[in-house]
Design an enzyme around this catalytic site. Structure first.
Site, PDB file in Angstrom:
ATOM      1  N   ASP A 113       1.935  -3.235   4.097  1.00 57.13           N
ATOM      2  CA  ASP A 113       3.197  -3.080   3.387  1.00 57.13           C
ATOM      3  C   ASP A 113       4.295  -3.693   4.244  1.00 57.13           C
ATOM      4  O   ASP A 113       4.244  -3.620   5.477  1.00 57.13           O
ATOM      5  CB  ASP A 113       3.507  -1.608   3.109  1.00 57.13           C
ATOM      6  CG  ASP A 113       4.517  -1.438   1.981  1.00 57.13           C
ATOM      7  OD1 ASP A 113       4.099  -1.138   0.841  1.00 57.13           O
ATOM      8  OD2 ASP A 113       5.724  -1.614   2.234  1.00 57.13           O
ATOM      9  N   ALA A 165       0.785  -1.234   0.000  1.00 57.72           N
ATOM     10  CA  ALA A 165       0.000   0.000   0.000  1.00 57.72           C
ATOM     11  C   ALA A 165       0.817   1.285   0.000  1.00 57.72           C
ATOM     12  O   ALA A 165       0.337   2.314  -0.491  1.00 57.72           O
ATOM     13  CB  ALA A 165      -0.931   0.018   1.218  1.00 57.72           C
ATOM     14  N   ALA A 166       2.007   1.274   0.597  1.00 55.74           N
ATOM     15  CA  ALA A 166       2.771   2.517   0.728  1.00 55.74           C
ATOM     16  C   ALA A 166       3.189   3.042  -0.646  1.00 55.74           C
ATOM     17  O   ALA A 166       3.428   2.245  -1.555  1.00 55.74           O
ATOM     18  CB  ALA A 166       4.001   2.283   1.601  1.00 55.74           C
ATOM     19  N   PRO A 167       3.245   4.382  -0.794  1.00 55.31           N
ATOM     20  CA  PRO A 167       3.078   5.459   0.204  1.00 55.31           C
ATOM     21  C   PRO A 167       1.646   5.845   0.523  1.00 55.31           C
ATOM     22  O   PRO A 167       1.426   6.744   1.315  1.00 55.31           O
ATOM     23  CB  PRO A 167       3.823   6.627  -0.440  1.00 55.31           C
ATOM     24  CG  PRO A 167       3.646   6.416  -1.906  1.00 55.31           C
ATOM     25  CD  PRO A 167       3.675   4.922  -2.109  1.00 55.31           C
ATOM     26  N   LYS A 221      -3.565   5.176  -2.997  1.00 56.83           N
ATOM     27  CA  LYS A 221      -4.795   4.421  -3.212  1.00 56.83           C
ATOM     28  C   LYS A 221      -5.522   4.177  -1.888  1.00 56.83           C
ATOM     29  O   LYS A 221      -6.765   4.174  -1.839  1.00 56.83           O
ATOM     30  CB  LYS A 221      -4.477   3.113  -3.938  1.00 56.83           C
ATOM     31  CG  LYS A 221      -3.885   3.336  -5.334  1.00 56.83           C
ATOM     32  CD  LYS A 221      -3.446   2.035  -5.970  1.00 56.83           C
ATOM     33  CE  LYS A 221      -2.762   2.280  -7.316  1.00 56.83           C
ATOM     34  NZ  LYS A 221      -1.489   3.031  -7.169  1.00 56.83           N
ATOM     35  N   CYS A 267       2.361  -0.682 -12.501  1.00 56.79           N
ATOM     36  CA  CYS A 267       2.805   0.461 -13.314  1.00 56.79           C
ATOM     37  C   CYS A 267       3.857  -0.019 -14.310  1.00 56.79           C
ATOM     38  O   CYS A 267       4.949   0.517 -14.406  1.00 56.79           O
ATOM     39  CB  CYS A 267       3.337   1.593 -12.436  1.00 56.79           C
ATOM     40  SG  CYS A 267       4.692   1.133 -11.339  1.00 56.79           S
ATOM     41  N   ASP A 312       4.600  -8.856   5.341  1.00 62.36           N
ATOM     42  CA  ASP A 312       4.699  -9.362   3.972  1.00 62.36           C
ATOM     43  C   ASP A 312       3.304  -9.829   3.586  1.00 62.36           C
ATOM     44  O   ASP A 312       2.740 -10.738   4.209  1.00 62.36           O
ATOM     45  CB  ASP A 312       5.691 -10.525   3.931  1.00 62.36           C
ATOM     46  CG  ASP A 312       5.904 -11.072   2.530  1.00 62.36           C
ATOM     47  OD1 ASP A 312       4.992 -10.922   1.685  1.00 62.36           O
ATOM     48  OD2 ASP A 312       6.959 -11.665   2.276  1.00 62.36           O
TER      49      ASP A 312
END
Length: 263
Positions: free
Chosen positions: A95, A75-77, A80, A191, A121
């Site tokens: 994260d 999830a970081a940073p 979303k 991405c 994890d």
């Protein structure tokens, strides 16, 4: 130098005017950065956060999330996570990096948004017994889609990097199926421009997980941009998309996203 994209909490047109930018069809505000982001109007007040317009699309694929439980893996940073929390979801952000989770918490605090944060994890994380209404995976990848912001990615990444990342992506995808309630929704995104990390990753999962089916994305869900929806109904943005008369204000990061539901 690429433009600065912002996800705003509300009043996008007003913020575009204040920041001397424009509102994109997808709702993001795009402007050119002069100086530090932290000095821009609205930063300290938590009215917006930096997030490429393409990166802001996958979280929207869940639809109405008010009151729904959603696990945001890797999830970081926290862009979303912030989107989902602002939309009314009960978010659990996971994260593996303590430093990155600390940054995520700082971002949420600035934005006055609430989410449960977990340092773990994601592949090993047990989740919760009742499962989640939704799981979002923004999986580790080669990041070739960010080439307009990070042109060095073309030199730093090798073809051999893809295999290890593909294996991790499959582990995350299989884990996400276990975390979902029956009827729960999975949104997987990267991405990356590499089909192995996008289209092929989803095809492999669907071939091995009979409980899953694809829920095609309609162009109307992504501001009517037909060119970013594939024939299979997945999302595929490219750096050439959203052209603009001023080249500094054109383009999107390369992103792939697919939406799946568990029977």
């Amino acid at each position: 130098e690429p433009s600065l994209d912002l996800t705003v909490k509300s009043e996008a047109a007003q913020w575009a005017s204040r920041l001397h930018g424009e509102v994109l069809p997808t709702g993001s505000v795009r402007t050119l950065l002069h100086g530090s982001v932290t000095m821009l109007p609205g930063f300290a007040e938590g009215q917006w956060w930096v997030q490429d317009a393409a990166a802001a699309l996958p979280a929207k694929l869940f639809g109405d999330v008010v009151g729904k439980s959603i696990a945001d893996l890797c999830a970081a940073p926290g862009g979303k996570t912030a989107q989902l929390a602002h939309a009314g979801a009960e978010v659990t952000a996971v994260d593996r990096s303590p430093a990155r989770v600390a940054r995520l918490r700082e971002n949420l605090a600035r934005l006055s948004l609430q989410a449960e944060t977990v340092v773990a994890d994601a592949v090993e994380w047990p989740g919760r017994p009742e499962g989640f209404d939704g799981v979002l995976i923004d999986a580790p990848c080669t990041s070739t889609g960010t080439i307009r912001r990070h042109p060095d990615v073309a030199w730093l990444r090798q073809e051999s990097d893809i295999a290890a990342l593909m294996a991790l992506q499959q582990r995350l995808l299989r884990k996400s199926v276990m975390l979902l309630k029956p009827g729960g929704m999975l949104v997987y995104c990267t991405c990356s421009l590499e089909p192995e990390e996008g289209e092929q990753a989803v095809a492999t999962l669907l071939a091995t997980e009979p409980a899953l089916r694809r829920v095609p994305i309609a162009p109307s869900e992504v501001a009517g941009l037909n060119e970013i929806v594939t024939a299979e109904g997945d999302l595929r943005t490219l750096p050439c998309h959203l052209p603009h008369a001023d080249p500094r204000l054109g383009g999107l990061d390369g992103f792939f996203a697919a939406r799946l539901v568990k029977s």
